[in-house]
Write a protein that holds these residues in place. Structure first.
Motif, short mmCIF file in Angstrom:
data_model
loop_
_atom_site.label_atom_id
_atom_site.label_comp_id
_atom_site.label_asym_id
_atom_site.label_seq_id
_atom_site.Cartn_x
_atom_site.Cartn_y
_atom_site.Cartn_z
N TYR A 96 0.81 -1.21 0.00
CA TYR A 96 0.00 0.00 0.00
C TYR A 96 0.85 1.27 0.00
N ASN A 97 1.85 1.32 0.85
CA ASN A 97 2.58 2.57 1.01
C ASN A 97 4.03 2.54 0.55
N GLU A 98 4.62 1.39 0.42
CA GLU A 98 6.04 1.32 0.13
C GLU A 98 6.31 0.63 -1.19
N GLN A 99 7.20 1.25 -1.96
CA GLN A 99 7.71 0.59 -3.16
C GLN A 99 9.05 -0.04 -2.84
N PHE A 100 9.23 -1.26 -3.29
CA PHE A 100 10.49 -1.97 -3.12
C PHE A 100 11.15 -2.06 -4.49
N LEU B 21 17.43 18.27 4.14
CA LEU B 21 17.10 18.02 2.74
C LEU B 21 15.63 18.38 2.54
N ASN B 22 15.32 18.98 1.39
CA ASN B 22 13.98 19.54 1.22
C ASN B 22 13.39 19.27 -0.15
N CYS B 23 12.07 19.25 -0.19
CA CYS B 23 11.32 19.19 -1.45
C CYS B 23 10.10 20.09 -1.33
N THR B 24 9.68 20.64 -2.45
CA THR B 24 8.40 21.32 -2.52
C THR B 24 7.53 20.60 -3.54
N TYR B 25 6.23 20.70 -3.37
CA TYR B 25 5.32 20.04 -4.30
C TYR B 25 4.17 20.98 -4.61
N SER B 26 3.47 20.68 -5.69
CA SER B 26 2.48 21.63 -6.19
C SER B 26 1.03 21.19 -5.97
N ASN B 27 0.79 19.89 -5.83
CA ASN B 27 -0.57 19.37 -5.78
C ASN B 27 -1.01 19.14 -4.34
N SER B 28 -2.01 19.89 -3.90
CA SER B 28 -2.46 19.77 -2.51
C SER B 28 -3.14 18.44 -2.21
N ALA B 29 -3.43 17.65 -3.24
CA ALA B 29 -4.06 16.33 -3.03
C ALA B 29 -3.07 15.32 -2.46
N PHE B 30 -1.80 15.59 -2.58
CA PHE B 30 -0.80 14.64 -2.06
C PHE B 30 -0.91 14.55 -0.55
N GLN B 31 -0.92 13.31 -0.05
CA GLN B 31 -1.06 13.13 1.40
C GLN B 31 -0.03 12.19 1.98
N TYR B 32 0.67 11.45 1.11
CA TYR B 32 1.64 10.47 1.59
C TYR B 32 3.01 10.90 1.12
N PHE B 33 3.94 10.97 2.06
CA PHE B 33 5.24 11.56 1.80
C PHE B 33 6.33 10.59 2.24
N MET B 34 7.28 10.36 1.36
CA MET B 34 8.32 9.38 1.64
C MET B 34 9.70 9.93 1.31
N TRP B 35 10.68 9.40 1.96
CA TRP B 35 12.07 9.67 1.62
C TRP B 35 12.75 8.33 1.34
N TYR B 36 13.41 8.27 0.20
CA TYR B 36 14.19 7.10 -0.19
C TYR B 36 15.67 7.46 -0.16
N ARG B 37 16.49 6.49 0.17
CA ARG B 37 17.94 6.64 0.12
C ARG B 37 18.45 5.71 -0.97
N GLN B 38 19.35 6.23 -1.78
CA GLN B 38 19.91 5.44 -2.88
C GLN B 38 21.42 5.55 -2.84
N TYR B 39 22.06 4.43 -2.52
CA TYR B 39 23.51 4.37 -2.60
C TYR B 39 23.93 4.20 -4.06
N SER B 40 25.18 4.59 -4.32
CA SER B 40 25.67 4.54 -5.69
C SER B 40 25.54 3.14 -6.28
N ARG B 41 24.98 3.06 -7.45
CA ARG B 41 24.81 1.80 -8.19
C ARG B 41 23.91 0.80 -7.48
N LYS B 42 22.96 1.31 -6.69
CA LYS B 42 21.97 0.47 -6.03
C LYS B 42 20.58 1.01 -6.30
N GLY B 43 19.57 0.21 -5.99
CA GLY B 43 18.20 0.69 -6.09
C GLY B 43 17.81 1.52 -4.88
#
Lengths: 110, 111
Positions: A96-100, B21-43
């Motif tokens: 639901y909330n997380e992409q892998f 670290l920061n982001c701005t967004y334009s659509n007020s409908a967005f309700q779920y917010f995530m942060w991903y970390r990506q190491y070099s040459r990884k997903g």
């Protein structure tokens, strides 16, 4: 659990050649996605499959086709590769909330 | 206007610094917010997930959402060289709606 696996890890193609990128997940997720990641462009959605038997276009579908073979597998095909398709390709599955994400395929088209 | 704007950096900080670290967004409908970390040459891998406004803390990481300003932040306290990676913000409006990713900010923590 292996999570999301992708094959191959690296590939070099000549312009006009075709290939299929394979993706599999063992988390029983319904939704699966293909992205490409390019410097300065971020992650862009190519195609996605909300559930087994359905596929839909994302932001950048031109030049690609997909097949949702079963719940586990979602493949991406390049019918006639072009240099503009040089990129890193990521497959992802989602609860639901997380992409892998998978580890990625680095594709170079000469 | 892009749906999500994120400064690509790179951002270099000394070990032990507080990173913002920061982001701005334009659509007020967005309700779920995530942060991903990506190491070099990884997903990318999910680091933090928040719903609606407010703060969420997990160890040295704090995610903050200000829906009135359409602004999301990730704070890293006592930054370590192992935090060197690209950090991507991601947002969606719920259900299985499309996830929109920021371009990613490359962070380097110098020992």
């Amino acid at each position: 659990n292996a999570g999301v696996t992708q094959t191959p890890k690296f590939q070099v193609l000549k312009t006009g050649q075709s290939m299929t990128l394979q993706c599999a997940q063992d988390m029983n997720h319904n939704s699966m996605y293909w992205y490409r990641q390019d410097p300065g462009m971020g992650l862009r959605l190519i195609y996605y499959s909300a559930s087994e038997g359905t596929t839909d276009k994302g932001e950048v579908p031109n030049g690609y086709n997909v097949s949702r073979l079963n719940k586990r597998e979602f493949s991406l095909r390049l019918e006639s590769a072009a240099p503009s398709q040089t990129s890193v390709y990521f497959c992802a599955s989602r609860d639901y909330n997380e992409q892998f994400f998978g580890p990625g395929t680095r594709l170079t088209v000469l | 206007q892009k749906e999500v704007e994120q400064d690509p950096g790179p951002l270099s900080v000394p070990e032990g610094a507080i990173v913002s670290l920061n982001c701005t967004y334009s659509n007020s409908a967005f309700q779920y917010f995530m942060w991903y970390r990506q190491y070099s040459r990884k997903g990318p891998e999910l680091l933090m997930y928040t719903y609606s406004s407010g703060n969420k803390e997990d160890g040295r990481f704090t995610a903050q959402v200000d829906k009135s300003s359409k602004y999301i932040s990730l704070f890293i306290r006592d930054s370590q060289p192992s935090d060197s990676a690209t950090y991507l913000c991601a947002i969606h409006s719920g259900g299985y709606q499309k996830v929109t990713f920021g371009i990613g900010t490359k962070l380097q923590v110098i020992p």
